[in-house]
Design a protein around this motif. Structure first.
Motif, mmCIF file in Angstrom:
data_model
loop_
_atom_site.group_PDB
_atom_site.id
_atom_site.type_symbol
_atom_site.label_atom_id
_atom_site.label_comp_id
_atom_site.label_asym_id
_atom_site.label_seq_id
_atom_site.Cartn_x
_atom_site.Cartn_y
_atom_site.Cartn_z
ATOM 1 N N PRO A 124 0.835 -1.204 0.000
ATOM 2 C CA PRO A 124 0.000 0.000 0.000
ATOM 3 C C PRO A 124 0.864 1.247 0.000
ATOM 4 N N GLU A 125 0.361 2.235 -0.666
ATOM 5 C CA GLU A 125 1.089 3.493 -0.781
ATOM 6 C C GLU A 125 0.734 4.418 0.383
ATOM 7 N N SER A 126 1.626 5.290 0.681
ATOM 8 C CA SER A 126 1.319 6.317 1.667
ATOM 9 C C SER A 126 0.309 7.289 1.082
ATOM 10 N N THR A 127 -0.419 7.936 1.975
ATOM 11 C CA THR A 127 -1.468 8.809 1.466
ATOM 12 C C THR A 127 -0.925 10.132 0.952
ATOM 13 N N SER A 128 0.223 10.520 1.424
ATOM 14 C CA SER A 128 0.766 11.778 0.914
ATOM 15 C C SER A 128 2.273 11.679 0.892
ATOM 16 N N LEU A 130 4.296 13.638 2.316
ATOM 17 C CA LEU A 130 4.813 13.865 3.660
ATOM 18 C C LEU A 130 4.741 12.583 4.478
ATOM 19 N N GLN A 131 3.597 11.923 4.337
ATOM 20 C CA GLN A 131 3.430 10.648 5.030
ATOM 21 C C GLN A 131 4.532 9.679 4.591
ATOM 22 N N THR A 134 7.746 10.584 6.279
ATOM 23 C CA THR A 134 7.787 10.256 7.700
ATOM 24 C C THR A 134 7.752 8.750 7.911
ATOM 25 N N PHE A 137 11.062 7.574 7.373
ATOM 26 C CA PHE A 137 11.950 7.996 8.424
ATOM 27 C C PHE A 137 11.707 7.209 9.708
ATOM 28 N N ARG A 140 8.017 2.961 9.737
ATOM 29 C CA ARG A 140 6.703 2.338 9.858
ATOM 30 C C ARG A 140 5.950 2.594 8.565
ATOM 31 N N PRO A 142 3.249 2.114 5.611
ATOM 32 C CA PRO A 142 1.846 1.686 5.669
ATOM 33 C C PRO A 142 1.730 0.205 5.365
ATOM 34 N N GLU A 143 0.964 -0.469 6.152
ATOM 35 C CA GLU A 143 0.756 -1.881 5.864
ATOM 36 C C GLU A 143 -0.703 -2.219 6.124
ATOM 37 N N TYR A 144 -1.105 -3.321 5.579
ATOM 38 C CA TYR A 144 -2.491 -3.723 5.762
ATOM 39 C C TYR A 144 -2.724 -4.111 7.208
ATOM 40 N N VAL A 158 -10.414 1.649 -1.514
ATOM 41 C CA VAL A 158 -9.886 2.819 -0.806
ATOM 42 C C VAL A 158 -8.364 2.824 -0.751
ATOM 43 N N THR A 159 -7.751 1.754 -1.209
ATOM 44 C CA THR A 159 -6.292 1.681 -1.080
ATOM 45 C C THR A 159 -5.622 1.973 -2.404
ATOM 46 N N LEU B 978 -8.270 -0.531 6.472
ATOM 47 C CA LEU B 978 -7.504 -1.502 5.705
ATOM 48 C C LEU B 978 -6.004 -1.332 5.863
ATOM 49 N N GLU B 981 -1.374 3.020 8.977
ATOM 50 C CA GLU B 981 -0.373 3.986 8.561
ATOM 51 C C GLU B 981 -0.077 4.914 9.727
#
Lengths: 204, 1610
Positions: A124-128, A130-131, A134, A137, A140, A142-144, A158-159, B978, B981
């Motif tokens: 899964p991709e980060s939402t932004s 900046l996310q 971070t 960095f 952590r 993003p993971e399911y 949504v992913t 889901l 993050e």
């Protein structure tokens, strides 16, 4: 003979998580688990596993070889919810945190035989942006919430994901009583190879 | 091209002159040290050209060098056109400079005399030559000879060169200059000379064509050549005398300033502007740009072109001739849509690397026998080949053939006409119509005769009118028919005449056709009469018609005439008036035109002239009818004629006949496009008929898809040509052999044949006329007569493939199957419409043509056949259903599967649905069916009270509707559901985390870390445990010391008191020793029961015990469903009971006291704390000190009245004087709470319609955001969702509402007591958390009347009601939103007394002072009043430390302020609450039933013991309970004890009253069970149980249960 009128069919899977190609990463390990429907139940073997950490090979292909065996037997009354294997690959990032490197899922083949499946892996991709920074960095990513998400369709819209590499699995599939219960999954030509006729000829 | 070249020559010449000049200087210098030697000479040649004679220089320019390395070369084609001229020029300049540079470099290298290794890139041309693709071989060949020849005369060289040139030319691909050419191009001087003039054309011709393509390559090649040249230069210098360098000067590169160059460029080049071209320039004059997109037409995306480039392009195009054609209507350059696809259409290839491996890999494949399973096959079980199709091909007739002579053409025409005649004759339509006409006339006659008519006048009149119109039409038809007959006859005669004349003309006869016209005599007189009569009748009818018309017109005329007259009159009047007016003031005269046009004076219609009509009729009759007396002509065509024998025919005709004879024809039969058989080849007869008479029996497997006949013609022994294909229809299944008629199918061929004999050919124009006019083109055509039918088997069964086979669904069958016929009807379906149409179109029922139609209609209208009055959608659906719907619904397995997928609670987690129906038990569905049945039936068994049952039902319905509403939303996922993050950390967190790095790994004071949360998906039974940590308790009631007045040795009193004093003082010296010290004792322990699992702690001592024990209770989810929704709806409570452990000495004999101890342990229930599981689940942990719910009467126990704290409110004190227990409860592992779900749902709900003002909603959002920013953990509530799912502003819920008048009347003067009573009333309404009733959905707020109707609600509803009551009592009251223990986020009520605030727990009815430490409310988020909301912005949020003065804006942030004044929102609450009195009788009945049920339950719980009931005691208790209710447990204990003592002196008594609000029976049972009264197993124990229900208005019931156990003392 009880087998004359079976009430469940069996699906025996063995094989291995053979290798993977993750061009950008090294020192990865993988987890696998099976996702199956309500009418399915594991009978023998392990439905989850975690492999050793593998490093890239030195040859050109740079494959990560796990050769991690899978051996599980399911019984079921219904082909609905046919088992899927869910792979998730993890490995250390620059800071040494274990982060996920890919999720992937594939259905166990339907008909008996030996199969080699290459499944694309994604995260899964980060939402932004900046996310993204971070999460990189902090180590952590993003993971399911549950790797089993990748085996289902609900909520996937949504992913956003990015592909990461490929994993290769080998399945040896054996089924029992599937045809007796009226499910013909074999190749087209094997319809007449039915169990009952053989013992008769042996008796003579 | 050529001309351009020449015009450019001047320029070139100039350049060359410059070059020549510089070279000439060099040459002069070189001349002297020139030494002979082949190499040098050559190199010099190649370099400088002819050194000595400038005159002879010119020929050299065209000599090709013999080798690539040396020798002179001819001029390569100069790719110079006007377009490239300048570039060429500058290029050459540069080349020359480079050459010079290279030369000087070589020189310097030479000077140093260091044999520097050659740079790899500079290979000699010869080396390179071998690699270049052109001209290697010949050049090498020549190289050898050339070295000898080098010194020979120029002529030789020249000759040689020219030879070579030819050779090389042939080898080099056109357009590519060879290496030598290229070399020469750079090296030689370009002097214009006569020879060059000669040579150039050829050169240019060769290269000109390719020049354009070359330009790009040229550039690259030039670079190569630079190296070559460099090399050459080196070679030259190497071969040079060391002194030669003296003659080489090094000069600076010639430089031309940019400015000058630009000037020059400007002259030659056109640089298009970058400015945007105005649209009008791009379009033709006076044309507005037209934008197709605006007109709604689709325009594909244009390819992306930079605006700049586009402008340049447009400017350039405009400069061109007819540049405008490049522009579209919209003034933009025409462009196709971008061809680039957004996504690649080719799938990515992953296995590129694996591919070679995959090839090597071997795969095991079991050998399987391939069974042919073609779907077209009849099922393998049937014996194949049983089906047979018979095709009978009887013959072939050509209606036209190339070998037809002219006579044949006419003959076939005649035959056709004759056939037509016969057909018409057979139908004899004219006769039929005449008869009909006659009949109609008769009908009119009879109709007009009123005597004969039985009908009323009206109907007759309409009938007659109908008849008349019919007559008119029939007459027209008859006339047309008769005319057709006549023309046909005429045509036949005409053709026959033509034929005869042709036969005469050619003097031979080809065809045996002969037409005989038979004359039928007619009776002239009768005929004439009939003729005349007919004409007269017609005239009469016409006259009648005209008369009618005339009358009508006359009528019209009259009316219009009337109008005209009136108008005229008006005009006249007007004129008069005008005149008068004009006379009065003549200025206006004529200035007024008539506003309306003058109506035309109508012309009266002229009466019809009989004579004219008669004339017309007669003319027509003559035209179309046989004249009277004229004989009837009947043509007869016979084949009796003789054909002329060959000998008498001319040669061409003989040739034709021979040709016909040579021709033969056969047919191929193709079945499903495969040839299955063919007929014998038959010779073509002279009459062009072929008779086959063959029957083919096709044994078939497949349902026929197509049947085709192919007509082949063979001429002599040579070729066979396919003339035509004839497609035969596949016969209906009813068509069997023997019944099939012979049918004719026409075919035609498009072949063109011209013949050199009399035959007219095919597809070729020919003419009958001598002058060749009136040409005809005829194509080969003909008819095949055949019949196709299904064969009949031996036993008379037709051998047809089963019909079902067609419907299996394979492609061909579907193609065949008519969609309508497949559903059982065929053809026209709507019979009614058909009948209507038939009636409207006045179909003649007597017409034989209409017979089948009429029959159909008659059947349809009589209603004998089934007429569907529906239209069927998805007609083919049935074909695809593999079982019928009934069968499907009968399947238990299918039902189970579908119920499970619908997530019906009973089946949601059904695992392993059996594979066979027979394995599914019927009882699986029983529960479900029962529930469905009971949905509408009020069940009184569980509820005991009709009202509550209806309420429960209503609640259930609300719940279902809400659940249904959110079913969709439940499957709506957010990203956070889901993907886990990390949130973007802010600076402080970042700093902290950085700080953490420096933290000690193992700190001395470890801090609690959050446990890992577990998603509730992969859990099973036993995974979840409830951890209860019992830490300590305060103020446990202690056993009451024996009061002096009871301390008498009387047995009865002692025994009664004993259990409470818990001291067998009389018997036990050890214990009695305590008493003197008045040391009261209590040995409490805690028992936790949850889901019928019980754990207890060890026993501690004293009224303030400390256990500090952890108890573990397993948790079991309902239906083994550990999903969030299911966990939320767990209704179980955790009971924490505090018991006192009492030891009784049961030693019977005092003498044994010294040697043994014989005691019995009894436990006495002291109180309990009840915590719902849902609270634990939502809070994840519960940590705090709780008030123990101690029964109002606890016989034998008392609190130590040494409380120090003095409360402000005196009756609050007694309530606060409770016992407390400190607990910590949590679930292990920690479950993910359903919080996000709730939030999400409320988000979803906000999107639901709201009747609130949009501005207000925005303000609430803003307010909440601001509050959340400041204090994220404080609860702030502005809008809530009402029971219908709409968002409502919260203050609308608050409004003074009247409490029940009964309550107000109890203490009319004591407002405090009234307040308390009201609070009690509210607390008696059962508590039912929303999260339980609307599992996993959201918090719904019901209004107070709804709440009272439902008699169930959670904290909010209780609080709202209480607050409303307080408001109506005239108090200042607010709703407090905050956190409390154990509820978590909740609502309390704050009321302001005279000088202090009170906090009310609406669910328990208790109140606390603001400074009460044991107040369960721990934090205060906001206050809500009837007209405003205040958010707590103080530093602290504990009620102990905050100021409740909402008027201070620094402490409380108010929602409505000066900037947003309170708009005066109307309340959602009712005007007034109406309270019904509760039915006393029903209550009494309920009371009895509860008592009975509880007694039964207690007996059930004691299966191994006998349960005796002490009636006497029960009745005593029953009397006592109402007292308790009225006093609410205060100050009755003493009296009660005394009373009991008096009555039950002989018993040791242990018991207590329980008090609860009534909702259902189950909680009562649970409560009784949890006290453990039934656990006493003393053999002679007796029980007493009394139930009292006190009714409050509106069915609010207060239940008292007094349970006691009695042990008779001996």
């Amino acid at each position: 003979m009880a087998a004359a009128s079976p009430s469940v069919f069996l699906l025996m899977i063995n094989g291995q998580v053979e290798s993977a190609q993750f061009p950008e990463y090294d020192d990865l390990y993988c987890k696998y688990c099976f996702v199956y429907g309500q009418d399915w139940a594991p009978m023998a073997g392990l439905e989850e596993g975690i492999s050793q950490i593998a490093s890239k090979s030195q040859n050109v292909q740079r494959a990560l070889v796990w050769n991690f065996p899978i051996d599980v037997t399911f019984k079921s009354t219904n082909p609905y919810g046919w088992p899927q294997i869910v792979l998730s690959v993890y490995g250390p990032d620059v800071f040494g945190n274990d982060v996920v490197r890919g999720y992937g899922a594939v259905h166990v083949p339907f008909s008996p035989g030996r199969y080699k499946k290459t499944i694309p892996m994604f995260v899964p991709e980060s939402t932004s942006t900046l996310q993204k920074f971070t999460s990189w960095f902090m180590g952590r990513r993003p993971e399911y919430t549950d790797p089993k998400v990748v085996a289902q369709s609900e909520g996937r819209e949504v992913t956003r994901v990015r592909s990461q590499g490929f994993a290769t699995l080998i399945f040896n599939v054996v089924t029992k009583d599937l045809r007796k219960l009226g499910y013909d999954t074999g190749p087209a030509g094997t319809q007449n190879i039915l169990g009952p006729s053989l013992p008769q000829s042996n008796l003579q | 091209m050529l001309t351009k070249e020449f015009t450019e020559n001047d320029e070139d010449a100039q350049v060359r002159r410059q070059k020549k000049k510089s070279r000439a200087q060099r040459q002069q210098r070189k001349k002297q040290p020139r030494t002979p030697g082949p190499e040098e000479m050559v190199s010099e040649n190649c370099h400088v050209g002819p050194p000595l004679e400038p005159g002879e220089e010119k020929p050299d320019t065209h000599l090709l060098s013999t080798t690539a390395r040396r020798g002179p070369r001819s001029l390569p084609p100069v790719p110079s056109t006007s377009r490239t001229g300048f570039a060429e020029f500058s290029m050459r300049e540069r080349m020359r400079e480079k050459l010079q540079a290279a030369r000087s470099k070589a020189e310097s290298a030479l000077l140093q005399e260091i044999p520097t290794p050659r740079p790899r890139r500079l290979r000699s041309p010869s080396e390179r030559e071998s690699e270049t693709e052109f001209g290697t071989e010949p050049s090498k060949e020549i190289q050898g000879t050339q070295q000898e020849d080098d010194l020979k005369s120029y002529t030789r060289v020249k000759f040689h060169d020219s030879v070579r040139k030819l050779k090389s030319k042939s080898q080099a691909p056109p357009g590519f200059p060879s290496a030598e050419e290229a070399y020469n191009f750079f090296i030689f001087n370009f002097d214009p000379g006569p020879e060059e003039q000669e040579e150039k054309p050829t050169v240019i011709c060769r290269d000109g064509a390719n020049q354009e393509e070359e330009e790009g390559e040229e550039e690259a090649r030039r670079k190569e050549r630079e190296f070559q040249n460099g090399k050459d230069a080196e070679d030259f210098l190497l071969g040079l005398d060391p002194a030669a360098h003296n003659f080489v000067t090094v000069r600076a590169a010639e430089y031309e300033s940019t400015h000058i160059r630009l000037q020059k460029e400007k002259e030659v080049l056109f640089v298009p502007s970058r400015l945007t071209v105005p649209t009008y320039k791009k379009l033709p004059e006076n044309v507005q740009p037209r934008f197709l997109e605006d007109e709604g037409l689709y325009i594909g995306a244009r390819p992306e072109v930079a605006r700049n480039n586009q402008n340049i392009m447009e400017n350039r195009l405009l400069m061109q001739e007819s540049g405008r054609k490049w522009f579209g209507d919209d003034g933009r350059v025409l462009a196709l849509p971008s061809p680039i696809k957004p996504s690649p259409s080719r799938p990515p290839q992953f296995t590129q690397e694996l591919s070679n491996k995959a090839e090597l890999e071997t795969l095991y494949k079991k050998a399987t026998k391939y069974i042919h399973r073609h779907q077209h096959m009849i099922g393998s079980g049937d014996p194949p080949g049983n089906f047979q199709l018979d095709i009978d091909i009887s013959g072939l007739i050509f209606t036209h053939h190339p070998c037809f002579s002219r006579e044949h053409v006419l003959a076939s025409k005649l035959a056709q006409l004759y056939d037509q005649y016969l057909a018409r004759h057979q139908r004899n339509k004219a006769k039929f119509l005449t008869d009909k006409l006659q009949a109609l006339r008769n009908a009119v006659q009879t109709g007009l005769n009123p005597e004969k008519s039985h009908h009323s006048l009206d109907t007759t009149q309409t009938n007659i009118n109908e008849y008349k119109s019919e007559i008119r039409q029939t007459r027209k038809l008859r006339d047309a028919e008769q005319e057709k007959d006549r023309t046909l006859l005429k045509n036949i005669i005409k053709v026959w005449k033509e034929m005869k004349s042709l036969r005469e003309f050619q003097r031979f006869t080809n065809t045996p056709l002969k037409l005989v016209l038979r004359k039928e005599k007619v009776d002239q007189k009768a005929d004439e009469e009939a003729y005349e009569a007919e004409i007269q009748a017609e005239i009469n009818e016409l006259l009648e018609e005209h008369a009618e018309e005339y009358a009508q017109k006359m009528e019209e005329y009259k009316t219009s005439h009337q109008q005209w007259k009136a108008w005229k009159k008006a005009q006249r009047a007007k004129k008069k008036k005008n005149k008068q007016a004009a006379e009065e003031n003549p200025d206006e005269e004529g200035g007024e035109p008539f506003p309306e046009e003058e109506p035309v004076k109508p012309i009266p219609p002229e009466p019809t002239d009989t004579a004219i009509i008669e004339q017309q009729v007669r003319e027509r009759a003559v035209h179309s009818r046989r004249r009277p007396g004229e004989p009837k002509l009947v043509p007869e065509l016979t084949l009796a004629g003789n054909t002329t024998p060959n000998e008498q025919c001319p040669r061409v005709e003989v040739l034709r006949r021979e040709d016909v004879k040579r021709r033969s024809v056969y047919l191929k039969v193709l079945f499903n496009n495969k040839e299955v058989s063919r007929t014998v080849s038959r010779q073509l007869g002279a009459d062009f008929r072929v008779h086959f008479g063959q029957i083919f029996n096709l044994q078939i497997f497949n349902w026929p898809e197509s049947l085709t006949l192919q007509v082949y013609e063979t001429v002599g022994h040579s070729s066979t040509t396919l003339l035509a294909e004839v497609f035969l229809p596949i016969p209906e299944t009813t068509l069997v052999t023997g019944r099939a008629p012979i049918e004719e199918v026409e075919f035609s061929s498009s072949q063109h044949v011209t013949l050199d004999h009399e035959g007219v050919g095919s597809g070729v124009p020919f003419s009958f006329e001598a002058d060749g006019s009136n040409q005809l083109i005829l194509m080969t055509s003909g008819k095949v007569s055949h019949s196709v039918a299904w064969a009949i088997g031996e036993n008379g069964i037709p051998l047809i493939p089963p019909l079902s086979q067609q419907n299996i669904g394979f492609r061909s069958a579907l193609k065949r199957a008519d969609a309508i016929s497949s559903i059982g009807t065929s053809g026209l379906t709507d019979m009614k419409k058909l009948a209507k149409w038939a009636a409207e179109s006045k179909l003649d029922p007597n017409d034989p043509n209409n017979a089948p139609l009429m029959q159909l209609i008659s059947i349809a209208t009589s209603g004998e056949s089934y007429i569907p009055n529906f239209f069927r959608i998805e007609q083919l659906q049935q074909e695809f259903n593999f079982v019928s719907d009934e069968e499907l619904s009968r399947s238990k397995r299918f039902r189970l599967l579908s119920l499970r997928s619908q997530e019906v609670p009973e089946f949601r987690n059904y695992k392993q649905i059996p594979i066979y129906d027979r394995e599914i038990m019927e009882k699986v569905f029983q529960d479900y069916e029962k529930r469905l049945r009971d949905r509408n039936v009020i069940e009184t068994k569980d509820h005991l009270d009709a009202h509550r049952a209806t309420v429960a039902k209503y609640l259930q319905q609300v719940r279902e509707s809400v659940v249904n509403r959110f079913l969709l939303a439940k499957h709506h996922f957010l990203l956070t559901d889901l993907v886990a993050e990390e949130e973007v950390p802010n600076i402080s967190i970042l700093g902290l985390s950085l700080f953490k790095l420096a933290e000690q790994k193992r700190p001395l004071k470890p801090r609690r870390k959050g446990r890992k949360k577990v998603t509730a998906q992969n859990l099973s039974d036993g995974d979840i445990k409830l951890l209860v940590n019992i830490i300590r308790a305060y103020d446990i009631p202690v056993r009451k010391p024996i009061v002096s007045k009871f301390q008498q040795p009387s047995r009865s009193s002692r025994t009664f008191r004993e259990p409470h004093a818990a001291s067998p003082s009389a018997h036990s010296p050890a214990h009695s020793a305590d008493y003197p010290l008045s040391q009261v004792l209590v040995r409490p322990f805690v028992e936790v029961s949850f889901q019928r699992t019980i754990c207890h702690t060890t026993t501690a001592e004293g009224p303030n015990p400390s256990w500090n024990e952890e108890l573990e209770l397993p948790f079991r989810a309902p239906n083994e469903d550990y999903s969030t929704a299911s966990l939320q709806s767990v209704k179980d409570d955790v009971y924490i009971n505090i018991f006192d452990e009492v030891l009784y000495d049961v030693l019977e004999d005092d003498r044994e006291r010294g040697s043994g101890i014989h005691t019995r342990i009894e436990r006495h229930w002291l109180g309990c704390v009840k915590i719902p599981f849902s609270t634990i689940y939502f809070q994840t942990r519960i940590d705090g000190t709780f008030k123990i719910d101690i029964p109002p009467v606890l016989l034998g126990y008392s609190k130590e009245h040494n409380m120090i704290m003095e409360r402000g409110f005196d009756y609050a004190r007694s309530l606060s004087e409770g016992s407390y227990i400190t607990l910590f409860i949590t679930i292990e592992p920690q479950l993910v709470p359903a919080e996000p779900v709730r939030e999400k749902m409320s988000d979803m709900l906000k999107k639901f319609d709201s009747q609130e003002d949009e501005k207000l909603l925005q303000a609430t959002e803003k307010f909440q955001a601001e509050c959340a920013l400041k204090f994220p953990h404080r609860q702030c509530l502005t809008t809530v969702i009402d029971i219908s799912g709409k968002t409502v502003f919260i203050t609308r819920y608050l409004k003074p509402l009247n409490p029940p008048p009964e309550l107000l009347n109890v203490y009319p003067n004591n407002s405090q007591a009234t307040t308390e009573l009201v609070a009690r009333y509210v607390s008696l309404i059962p508590f039912l958390p929303d999260s339980v009733s609307f599992a996993g959905i959201c918090d719904l707020w019901s209004t107070s009347d709804q709440f009272l109707d439902l008699l169930a609600g959670d904290e909010e509803e209780h609080a709202v009601l209480l607050c409303n009551y307080f408001l109506s009592l005239g108090k200042k009251a607010w709703l407090v939103m905050g956190n409390a223990i154990p509820e978590g986020p909740t609502a309390y009520v704050l009321s302001r007394e005279k000088n202090h605030y009170l906090i009310w727990n609406p669910c328990s009815g208790h109140c606390y002072g603001q400074y009460d430490t044991f107040c369960p409310l721990k934090t205060v988020g906001c206050l809500i009043g009837p007209d405003n909301i205040w958010f707590n912005i103080q530093e602290h949020d504990s009620p102990l430390r905050i100021n409740f003065d909402v008027t201070k804006p620094k402490l409380w942030k108010s929602f409505f302020s000066r900037s947003l004044p309170y708009p005066g929102l109307s309340s959602v609450q009712p005007e007034e609450l109406i309270y019904q009195r509760t039915d006393k009788a029903a209550v009494a009945e309920l009371q009895d039933r509860i008592e009975k049920i509880l007694k039964e339950k207690i007996m059930d719980w004691r299966p191994r013991h006998l349960t005796r009931w002490n009636r006497y005691c029960t009745s005593t208790l029953r009397h006592f309970l109402p007292l308790l209710e009225s006093s609410q447990g205060d100050d009755v204990e003493e009296e009660h004890r005394a009373e009991l003592l008096k009555q039950l002196g002989d018993y040791r008594f242990s018991g207590f009253p329980l008090h609860m609000p009534y909702s259902e029976v189950k909680p009562l049972i649970e409560a009784v069970y949890s006290t453990g009264v039934h656990n006493i197993d003393v053999p002679n124990v007796e029980f007493a149980l009394a139930v009292y229900i006190h009714p409050y208005p509106k069915n609010v019931l207060s239940v008292w249960i007094y349970v006691a156990s009695l042990i008779r003392n001996r």
